[in-house]
Design an enzyme around this catalytic site. Structure first.
Site, short mmCIF file in Angstrom:
data_model
loop_
_atom_site.label_atom_id
_atom_site.label_comp_id
_atom_site.label_asym_id
_atom_site.label_seq_id
_atom_site.Cartn_x
_atom_site.Cartn_y
_atom_site.Cartn_z
N GLU A 276 -9.95 2.33 3.89
CA GLU A 276 -10.28 1.88 2.53
C GLU A 276 -10.10 0.36 2.44
O GLU A 276 -11.01 -0.37 2.07
CB GLU A 276 -9.36 2.59 1.53
N HIS A 277 -8.89 -0.11 2.76
CA HIS A 277 -8.59 -1.54 2.77
C HIS A 277 -8.38 -2.00 4.22
O HIS A 277 -7.64 -1.36 4.95
CB HIS A 277 -7.29 -1.84 2.02
N ASP B 70 -6.48 -5.82 -5.54
CA ASP B 70 -6.13 -4.79 -6.52
C ASP B 70 -6.24 -5.32 -7.94
O ASP B 70 -6.43 -4.56 -8.88
CB ASP B 70 -4.69 -4.31 -6.29
N HIS C 130 -53.07 19.62 -5.78
CA HIS C 130 -52.74 18.21 -5.58
C HIS C 130 -53.99 17.41 -5.24
O HIS C 130 -54.18 16.30 -5.73
CB HIS C 130 -51.71 18.07 -4.44
N GLN D 102 0.82 -1.19 0.00
CA GLN D 102 0.00 0.00 0.00
C GLN D 102 0.86 1.25 0.00
O GLN D 102 0.56 2.23 -0.68
CB GLN D 102 -0.91 -0.02 1.24
N HIS E 250 2.14 2.86 -3.28
CA HIS E 250 1.21 3.54 -4.19
C HIS E 250 1.56 5.01 -4.35
O HIS E 250 1.52 5.55 -5.45
CB HIS E 250 -0.23 3.43 -3.68
#
Lengths: 437, 437
Positions: free
Chosen positions: A332-333, A366, A425, A265, A268
């Protein structure tokens, strides 16, 4: 690498302020200057169309940009150059991603809500979608799969892929091959805010799309935000932020596996964030050693080392405390490297994607487990969904009442309409139920 | 009313430019001044909490605002004052809305994507939601139902309703009753941008929520946009715009019914837009007459008359042309008043909600057919979904691989990781598959 220091800290010994700081995300730049630059780029493309996009591509990507739309011949030539090994890898990933996403087909629904009154919920594929594939430090055919496969399964009529060209004006052959597999209609050779503008507003080469998907750098993210604010504007998938991984592990975990995941990670980007939560002080110390060792062997070690400065090795007083902190952080992960991890899943709902057990590395998701790697990050895993097939559809409702059906609801409708002071209405009902027909 | 002129025009006799103008939405103000005012209000509440909200409520709603949180006693006192007739109407609407929405429960999914690799898609209710109920020219218990019922079915842990108080500091009893039915935890007596700020940032009286739902005026809409742009900010349901109705009708339609429906939309607000598309010139002329007659009888005739100036009676060369134009316009509400209208549904996917046949007035869907009346408008019916139960959940993924499962995907993952230049991604796999364990 000598400067790389990673501290192991005990959670309970930190002050409340330090605890908040440890779980804080790295600051994201959304400066006034960035906003203005993006706004200028959007305006240029809106006005200048293809020419403006090409000019910006030459300027920002330093690329030999003379055409915006890749031709079918160019696409085929790239594909022909691909090795069988890469093709096979893409085919495998395509198959697993397809298998998982095609089971996500949304179901239409029809309910008789009252006698003679039928309500339906129907799904229809978005007509046209724009898929942003980042370039820059890594080429990402995997992202093309994550966006292209669901767009293909949904049956979106028009699928446009955009990705920034290299200096020679070309794009990675693997992306061309994914585009072919996913029946992408057009590939536009552009990236950055100018690509988002082309998708949102259209140019001579491309009609505006209904929704834009995909991750990108600060310019892309800001551009997506801005175009999504336009009146009657394009939709976007989700807000984006730097990537992040939180690992919960205990003594049953392999320090080498955990460190490898944290580094995958970290490589990245320099703004990635990785966190280990473990009740085991000895595991934390061993992971720390492994991080130092393994990081030194990476080609992207400088990026990973920078990311590690945002990272935390935190010793909790129990596994339960680690679970609670994960929910607070909303990663996220989320990787669970302890035995019987599946039993903890009901407590762990605030994550983009969860990786269960010792043999499910985050990098599997991934590429090829089949789940989508476009995920909410930066705390958005508390209130945004992970990308899925239904994001390529829109849902709308249909209702039909018989005269008797309307009659049955007439009192309720007219009473509420009158209460809300909306005569017309009520009148739209009574005009139907009071006449002879 | 003397000034009310409504033209019947033949579509094919209009120039392309005129055609575009006829299908254009009324301009929405999103002036720099509005943005700045809203931004100031958000900052005031962020800083000043409850006191700031109360001060702004006194200022903007001219209300006797001394408390933010309605007490249980106050809620019960309001409910006790409700008439049985209104209660019964709300009970009916609650039942139909509940019947339709509870069938929309999203389903979890588990797929073996490769031998030894299992991927799951799971749904979890959002933990806390904020429900905005507009005040102003009409009190809207119906909106409280449309937001409260799905939040209750989803099982959101915390449900906060906000609505602006009247001058005496109270809110409509019907809203209190809906809140009780839907098990709303807290009612905050505030509206406008300050209410959105309270939900997004929290105050002494309220914790920040995960997602804000509901329609509102220009201040509310702008505030929702702004808070949704914050880093790691609150989510919102959808962009909002003025309400709109498009009716497709032929000679089988009743001009009185069509006019009543157009007026029911027109009375919502001066910026509402109503459009009739019909191949029948005589129907268009009769609808025009009916509009003038019926409008004069409405209590909100001035609002409706203003809205009618944005409205169109367009004669098409065929029913098919009307269907095509509806897709181009993408209306929030689409009413089909011709025989066998159901057969046209496959061609009509760009709408928020569709009303089929002569006995399904649009106002039915506003209250009691069971569909949700929170819908994409202003052209967003091409790329946003109508509100539904799933909007009160988030979706995330889970995956688990056995060692053999990972082994089976290892080549694909490492090949793609190396192609993308991400060594650590490959290493996280090989470190697991190459060791003896």
């Amino acid at each position: 690498m000598s400067a790389l220091t990673i501290a192991v800290e005990r959670w309970n010994e930190l002050s409340a302020e330090q605890q908040s700081a440890r779980l804080a995300r790295p600051e994201q730049s959304r400066s006034a200057q960035l906003k203005q630059s993006v706004s200028d780029i959007l305006a240029q493309v809106r006005e200048g169309g293809d020419d403006a996009v090409l000019k910006l591509t030459r300027q920002f990507d330093d690329a030999n940009a003379s055409q915006l739309l890749m031709t079918a011949q160019q696409r085929q030539a790239l594909i022909a150059a691909l090795t069988p090994k890469v093709k096979a890898a893409i085919d495998t990933a395509y198959a697993t991603i397809r298998r998982f996403h095609q089971q996500q087909r949304p179901r239409d629904l029809k309910v008789e809500t009252a006698p003679g009154v039928v309500c339906e919920s129907r799904y229809v594929a978005l007509q046209s979608v724009g898929l942003y594939i980042p370039g820059g430090t890594a080429t990402l055919p995997s992202t093309a799969l994550m966006l292209g496969v669901p767009a293909q399964i949904a049956g979106c009529q028009r699928k446009v892929l955009v990705t920034p060209p290299a200096k020679d004006g070309s794009i990675p052959a693997a992306i061309a091959y994914v585009a072919e597999l996913c029946e992408i209609d057009d590939i536009l050779l552009c990236g950055g805010a100018q690509a988002i503008a082309a998708l949102a507003y259209g140019t001579e080469s491309v009609e505006p799309v209904d929704k834009i998907f995909g991750p990108g750098n600060a310019f892309v993210t800001e551009a997506k935000q801005q175009v999504s604010q336009d009146q009657s504007g394009v939709a976007i998938d989700m807000p984006a932020g730097p990537s992040e991984l939180l690992v919960i592990a205990d003594d049953s975990a392999s320090p080498a596996f955990v460190a490898a995941d944290l580094l995958s990670q970290a490589e990245h980007g320099a703004d990635s964030q990785v966190i280990l939560l473990t009740p085991s002080e000895s595991l934390a110390a061993q992971v720390r050693e492994q991080l130092l060792q393994q990081c030194a062997q990476l080609s992207r070690q400088h990026i990973a080392a920078q990311a590690l400065t945002n990272s935390r090795l935190l010793v909790t007083d129990s596994l339960q405390q680690a679970l609670t902190l994960s929910e607070r952080y909303a990663p996220e992960h989320l990787s669970l490297q302890f035995n019987d991890a599946r039993e903890a899943l009901p407590q762990l709902t605030r994550a983009g994607s969860v990786f269960v057990g010792h043999y499910t590395p985050e990098s599997g998701g991934d590429y090829a487990t089949g789940t989508n790697h476009v995920l909410p990050t930066y705390g958005y895993a508390r209130n945004y969904s992970s990308l899925g097939l239904t994001d390529f559809y829109r849902r709308y409702t249909v209702q039909e009442a018989s005269r008797e059906g309307l009659q049955g609801l007439a009192d309720a409708i007219t009473t509420l309409a009158e209460l809300e002071g909306l005569d017309a209405h009520a009148r739209a009902v009574t005009i139907r139920t009071e006449v002879n027909s």
